[in-house]
Enzyme design. Structure first.
Site, short mmCIF file in Angstrom:
data_model
loop_
_atom_site.label_atom_id
_atom_site.label_comp_id
_atom_site.label_asym_id
_atom_site.label_seq_id
_atom_site.Cartn_x
_atom_site.Cartn_y
_atom_site.Cartn_z
N SER A 124 -107.39 -101.40 24.18
CA SER A 124 -107.15 -101.19 25.60
C SER A 124 -105.67 -101.35 25.91
CB SER A 124 -107.94 -102.24 26.38
OG SER A 124 -107.90 -101.94 27.73
N TYR A 126 -121.96 -105.57 30.41
CA TYR A 126 -121.83 -107.00 30.67
C TYR A 126 -123.17 -107.74 30.86
CZ TYR A 126 -116.97 -105.78 31.23
OH TYR A 126 -115.71 -105.31 30.98
N HIS A 170 -115.29 -110.77 33.23
CA HIS A 170 -114.85 -109.38 33.30
C HIS A 170 -115.73 -108.47 34.16
CE1 HIS A 170 -112.49 -106.10 32.01
NE2 HIS A 170 -112.40 -106.34 30.73
N1 COA Z 1 -93.72 -86.50 27.17
C1 COA Z 1 -93.00 -87.41 27.82
N2 COA Z 1 -93.52 -88.43 28.56
C2 COA Z 1 -94.86 -88.52 28.61
C3 COA Z 1 -95.70 -87.61 27.93
C4 COA Z 1 -95.07 -86.56 27.18
N3 COA Z 1 -95.78 -85.66 26.53
N4 COA Z 1 -96.97 -87.95 28.15
C5 COA Z 1 -96.95 -89.03 28.95
N5 COA Z 1 -95.67 -89.38 29.23
C6 COA Z 1 -95.21 -90.46 30.10
C7 COA Z 1 -96.02 -90.54 31.37
O1 COA Z 1 -95.52 -89.69 32.35
C8 COA Z 1 -95.87 -92.00 31.74
O2 COA Z 1 -94.62 -92.19 32.34
P1 COA Z 1 -94.30 -93.49 33.26
O3 COA Z 1 -94.21 -94.65 32.33
O4 COA Z 1 -93.01 -93.13 33.84
O5 COA Z 1 -95.43 -93.58 34.24
C9 COA Z 1 -95.85 -92.70 30.40
O6 COA Z 1 -95.44 -91.70 29.46
C10 COA Z 1 -97.18 -93.27 30.00
O7 COA Z 1 -98.13 -92.24 29.86
P2 COA Z 1 -99.23 -92.29 28.71
O8 COA Z 1 -98.75 -93.11 27.60
O9 COA Z 1 -99.67 -90.91 28.41
O10 COA Z 1 -100.41 -93.13 29.26
P3 COA Z 1 -101.00 -93.31 30.68
O11 COA Z 1 -100.12 -94.22 31.46
O12 COA Z 1 -101.38 -92.02 31.26
O13 COA Z 1 -102.29 -94.15 30.28
C11 COA Z 1 -104.56 -94.53 29.80
C12 COA Z 1 -103.37 -93.60 29.59
C13 COA Z 1 -105.77 -93.97 29.10
C14 COA Z 1 -104.25 -95.91 29.20
C15 COA Z 1 -104.79 -94.66 31.34
O14 COA Z 1 -105.16 -93.41 31.86
C16 COA Z 1 -105.89 -95.61 31.68
O15 COA Z 1 -107.05 -95.23 31.79
N6 COA Z 1 -105.53 -96.88 31.88
C17 COA Z 1 -106.51 -97.90 32.20
C18 COA Z 1 -106.90 -98.63 30.97
C19 COA Z 1 -107.71 -99.84 31.36
O16 COA Z 1 -108.61 -99.78 32.17
N7 COA Z 1 -107.33 -100.98 30.76
C20 COA Z 1 -107.94 -102.21 31.09
C21 COA Z 1 -109.29 -102.35 30.52
S1 COA Z 1 -109.94 -103.92 30.87
#
Ligand code: COA
Length: 642
Positions: A542, A90, A328
């Site tokens: 993202s 940033y 941001h």
């Molecule tokens: N089988 C069935 N379900 C699964 C699965 C599998 N193999 N893998 C994951 N899931 C489920 C998870 O348990 C979770 O369930 P929930 O909705 O009940 O919580 C859901 O699917 C989502 O998981 P997933 O899609 O793997 O993603 P995540 O939520 O772990 O997110 C990232 C991954 C990278 C996006 C997250 O770790 C992250 O860093 N988020 C922040 C991003 C950010 O900063 N954004 C803003 C930037 S300004």
């Protein structure tokens, strides 16, 4: 050493400890770096890069020295990467904040009956902000815990404490993130923007906090004052929409006058900005509302009714176009979502009410500015540059309704990894290649953790997208399915590495920056064209999920790139795709079309693979017959001149 995350706040909440962001092993990062770029560059370039990287990593070499320095820095600081990352991401960036840096949350369209309704909404929103701020100041916010992947760990809450008490001050070479002491009495006002004028709304009068009806009264006064054309001031907010160096230069001119100095000081200390927008006159769809949040539609619409440096800026449009525009640098989208979701839920309690005319309430102050012909020229130049951004932005907000994350979970796949693979497929379809991709990965499991990068253009993703395009007719469904699983697994593993502090981008950045701290010439690994190109994130993605109806959006980070923010819901997936009209390589609409097509094909592939064997063979034959020849990358996107 783990760090105490929060002081036990007045004995009410438990403190907890968070580990420091780790410094990954050098060899691991260098190996991962080579793997991440090998399939994205020409063979000869890769060979050159490989030898540079090997030289950097050899025993007793530069890499080991820098790694040692980084480990020392890690021992002596709370978070070795925080400042490097903040500057790089940033504060050193010189591009204008709207579109290029500031994300926006777009609220559902509000049905205001009249202009009074919009002011009631604004007054209630401000009351909600004050409630939320009170929770922050008293450290009463519940601690966040990680969900999804590696669920259940407490997360760093620091970003919440920077929502309302920060300001991004422009600098000639580097901006400064100013942080006011939490709960400071200097911060007892908000700035209300109305018709490009800025007003000070004091929230505490004679040591008493204003209630919602008082706030409504003050907003009504502000609207009346803004209508008075005789007292109208030039549109100074425009300067904040300009490039950072241009704005810093203009600010240096401004502060030679005490009137301007005082107005700036008041804005820079406010809690937040509330922009009361006129009716925009545009068709109020998802895309047009998102555009109004990102750039305000330019100086002739709402673009000057903003102060882009302020991290929290709420927009309340008379026509129901509402949302939040954010600077941001102090926090990530996930924290912004938590705050805005709180506010959206709070807004549900909005009731009819009349302004209370309390005589002792002082009239809000209009901020005054001293202009000179030079300053008028600066304003004109900023207006023109904002207009260019408005003309350039190509945006498409799209709801994919065929299925959502529940379908993906049923395949026992990570929805996030699946969507990332689909984005790679869409890009390949449009451009016939994969490119350096950024996916933000939260590292809030660590003290003062912000984000690292998941490099989603994996070799496995390339093999899969080829299977779905160039090699479509020559490969069996089971081979395609195997490649899909490989791509999903590779993406999932990269995600786990990044969120557990083993990402490579922060580490490489740290090694580069520490070489400068010790006055070393920049090591060749960081001047190498591969490193430079791999930091040009043509696809910047993202996940910003929400639990109430609203969505996040942002612009591309390079001229020939896409910004893609997605919000996976149980039965649909929402995508906000942006690109620039000036690039002949991109088109948001074409990208969306390719994304839709790929998502449907991926579902079909999964469904066919789930069927019993005999069914699958028959189905795949039928599908192959109906699909005919292998699909080629979509033709070069045609710009639809907007
Ligand atoms: N089988 C069935 N379900 C699964 C699965 C599998 N193999 N893998 C994951 N899931 C489920 C998870 O348990 C979770 O369930 P929930 O909705 O009940 O919580 C859901 O699917 C989502 O998981 P997933 O899609 O793997 O993603 P995540 O939520 O772990 O997110 C990232 C991954 C990278 C996006 C997250 O770790 C992250 O860093 N988020 C922040 C991003 C950010 O900063 N954004 C803003 C930037 S300004």
């Amino acid at each position: 050493m783990p760090i105490l995350e929060r002081e036990p706040p007045k004995g009410r909440r438990e403190s907890y400890v968070l580990p420091k962001v780790p410094v990954p092993p050098l060899k691991q990062t260098l190996d991962m770096y080579l793997t991440s770029i090998k399939h994205l560059v020409k063979e000869e370039q890769y060979r050159k890069t490989k030898s540079i990287v090997e030289k950097f990593g050899e025993p007793g070499g530069t890499g080991e020295l820098l790694q040692k320095k980084l480990l020392e820095k890690s021992d002596n600081t709370h978070n070795w990467v925080y400042d490097y990352w903040l500057d790089d991401m940033y504060l050193n960036q010189r591009l204008a904040l709207p579109v290029n840096s500031n994300p926006a949350m777009v609220f559902p369209k509000q049905d205001f009956r009249d202009h009074k309704d919009s002011l009631r909404f604004a007054a209630h929103l401000i009351t909600g902000v004050l409630e939320y701020k009170e929770r922050i100041d008293t450290r009463a916010l519940p601690v966040d815990y990680s969900r999804g992947r590696l669920a259940g760990t407490p997360l760093c809450m620091k970003q919440y404490y920077r929502l309302f008490n920060t300001y991004r001050l422009p600098g000639l070479k580097r901006d400064t993130l100013v942080i006011h002491e939490a709960g400071s009495t200097e911060q007892e006002h908000i700035i209300v923007a109305c018709k490009n004028q800025f007003f000070v709304l004091d929230l505490v009068v004679k040591e008493k906090k204003l209630n919602e009806m008082h706030i409504l009264t003050q907003l009504e006064k502000i609207v009346k004052m803004a209508e008075n054309t005789e007292e109208r001031q030039p549109s100074f907010g425009l300067l904040t929409s300009d490039g950072r160096t241009e704005w810093a230069q203009a600010r240096d001119v401004l502060i030679t006058d005490s009137v301007n100095r005082e107005s700036l000081a008041v804005i820079e200390k406010c809690l937040c900005v509330v922009c009361l927008d006129d009716t925009s006159g545009v068709e109020v769809g998802d895309t047009s509302r998102a555009l109004l949040m990102l750039h305000g539609g330019g100086h002739e619409k709402m673009g000057a009714n903003r102060w882009y440096d302020k991290p929290m800026q709420f927009v309340v449009g008379e026509d129901g176009v509402c949302g939040t525009v954010c600077e941001h640098s102090p926090f990530e989208g996930i924290v912004l979502v938590a705050c805005t979701e709180y506010l959206m839920k709070f807004m549900k309690s909005l009731q009819d009410g009349e302004a209370t005319n309390v005589s002792e309430l002082p009239t809000p102050r209009r901020l005054l500015w001293k202009t000179t012909p030079d300053i008028q020229d600066l304003l004109k130049a900023s207006a023109e540059r904002l207009q260019r951004l408005v003309r350039e932005l190509d945006m498409d907000v799209h709801k994919f309704e065929v299925y959502g994350k529940e379908f993906i979970k049923k395949q026992k796949m990570s929805p996030d990894a699946y969507i990332q693979v689909a984005l790679q497929l869409a890009f390949y379809r449009c451009n016939g290649r994969l490119v350096s991709t950024y996916e933000s990965a939260s590292i809030r499991r660590f003290h003062e953790g912000r984000v690292d990068n998941i490099r989603s253009a994996t070799p496995e993703a390339l093999a899969f997208v080829k299977a779905m395009t160039d090699e479509k007719t020559s490969l069996s469904d089971s081979e395609k399915m195997k490649r899909l699983w490989d791509a999903i697994n590779a993406q999932t593993n990269s995600t786990i590495a990044a969120i557990t502090g083993m990402g490579i981008d922060n580490h490489l950045l740290g090694l580069r920056e520490i070489s400068q701290d010790i006055h070393m010439e920049v090591p060749e690994i960081f001047t190498d064209e591969t490193y430079v190109a791999s930091n040009q994130f043509i696809l910047s993605t993202s996940q910003v999920p929400t639990t109430v109806e609203m969505f996040c959006c942002y612009g591309p980070v390079v001229p020939n790139g896409y910004g893609c923010c997605y919000n996976p819901q149980a039965d649909h997936l929402l995508f906000s795709v942006t690109s620039f009209n000036g690039s002949t390589e991109t088109s948001s609409a074409v990208f969306i079309e390719a994304l839709d097509e790929g998502l449907v094909e991926m579902r079909d592939l999964c469904e066919k693979s789930n069927k019993p064997q005999s069914d699958t063979a028959a189905a795949s034959k039928a599908v192959e017959k109906s699909q005919g020849a292998g699909s080629k990358p979509l033709s070069t996107p045609q710009k639809t001149g907007k």
